[in-house]
Write an enzyme that holds these catalytic residues in place. Sequence first.
Site, short mmCIF file in Angstrom:
data_model
loop_
_atom_site.label_atom_id
_atom_site.label_comp_id
_atom_site.label_asym_id
_atom_site.label_seq_id
_atom_site.Cartn_x
_atom_site.Cartn_y
_atom_site.Cartn_z
N ALA A 1 -4.28 7.75 -4.63
CA ALA A 1 -2.95 7.21 -4.92
C ALA A 1 -3.13 5.74 -5.27
O ALA A 1 -3.47 4.92 -4.41
CB ALA A 1 -2.05 7.38 -3.70
N GLY B 1 0.82 -1.21 0.00
CA GLY B 1 0.00 0.00 0.00
C GLY B 1 0.85 1.25 0.00
O GLY B 1 2.05 1.19 -0.26
N ASN B 2 0.23 2.38 0.26
CA ASN B 2 0.96 3.64 0.31
C ASN B 2 0.41 4.51 1.43
O ASN B 2 -0.56 4.15 2.09
CB ASN B 2 0.88 4.34 -1.05
CG ASN B 2 -0.55 4.70 -1.42
OD1 ASN B 2 -1.16 5.57 -0.83
ND2 ASN B 2 -1.09 3.99 -2.41
N ARG B 3 1.02 5.65 1.65
CA ARG B 3 0.73 6.47 2.82
C ARG B 3 -0.43 7.44 2.65
O ARG B 3 -0.66 8.28 3.51
CB ARG B 3 1.97 7.29 3.21
CG ARG B 3 3.11 6.47 3.71
CD ARG B 3 4.23 7.37 4.19
NE ARG B 3 5.45 6.63 4.44
CZ ARG B 3 5.67 5.90 5.53
NH1 ARG B 3 4.75 5.83 6.47
NH2 ARG B 3 6.80 5.24 5.66
N SER B 4 -1.14 7.36 1.54
CA SER B 4 -2.23 8.32 1.34
C SER B 4 -3.33 8.11 2.38
O SER B 4 -3.81 7.00 2.57
CB SER B 4 -2.81 8.17 -0.06
OG SER B 4 -3.92 9.02 -0.20
#
Length: 231
Positions: free
Chosen positions: A100, A29-32
């Site tokens: 994102a 995943g990502n930090r959004s």
Amino acid sequence: DAEAALTGRRVLVTAGGTREPLDPVRFLGNRSSGKQGIALARAAAGLGADVTLIAANVEDRLLEGLSDRITVTGIETTAELQHAAQAAQPDADIIIMCAAVADYRPAETAEHKMKKSGDSGLTIGLVQNPDILAGLVDTRAEGQTIIGFAAETGSPDASAEELAQQKLLRKGCDMLVLNDVSAGQAFDRDDNSLVVYERITADPSQGETAGQSASVREVLRTAGSKENVSQ
Ligand code: C5P
């Protein structure tokens, strides 16, 4: 009347970050956080629009107390985001692709929790995800305005600004909003600064789009106001 800039308009906003499962308990995943997309949805609703908000892995508390004008669809993976966005596209005048999106997903998702395999390390095979934004541009309805986002740090070869301008042309969207993420800005923050790039077209059939892009700039400005950002 600035209050009514989007009365009768239908706006689709994607927010948050997609997650790609490796197994039942792990994901890439990502930090959004989704804060920016939610602020945009609130701003659009405040300007009179009916909003569909596709929220990718956004914390529930950030979705509390939203206006009745905002319909939220929660999703997790890029495939789910694509499916939801494609389903909502025909009903949208303006599409704001703020989410994102994971560029890659695991080639395989394990049905059971993956076990450690000793000291030998682990290699995970990835496959590229479809570019949802580019797909929406391909199936764009007449008069539909499509906005992409770019989080850029710049590189030794090109500045963030240059990369954003290239991306605007490459993706074929009408506007591209640049978040400069070089100094730890933008992700999971309450404050943020944006630069907007816009494609100007001489095609008269795109006149509606030109009018709407002024409204989109209004949404971006309004989303930056305190009441839309703080929860
Ligand atoms: O190429 P890049 O990922 O920087 O482009 C960002 C823009 O493209 C964002 O608007 C994002 O929502 C969208 N995007 C997409 N599908 C992908 C990757 C990004 O729609 N697979």
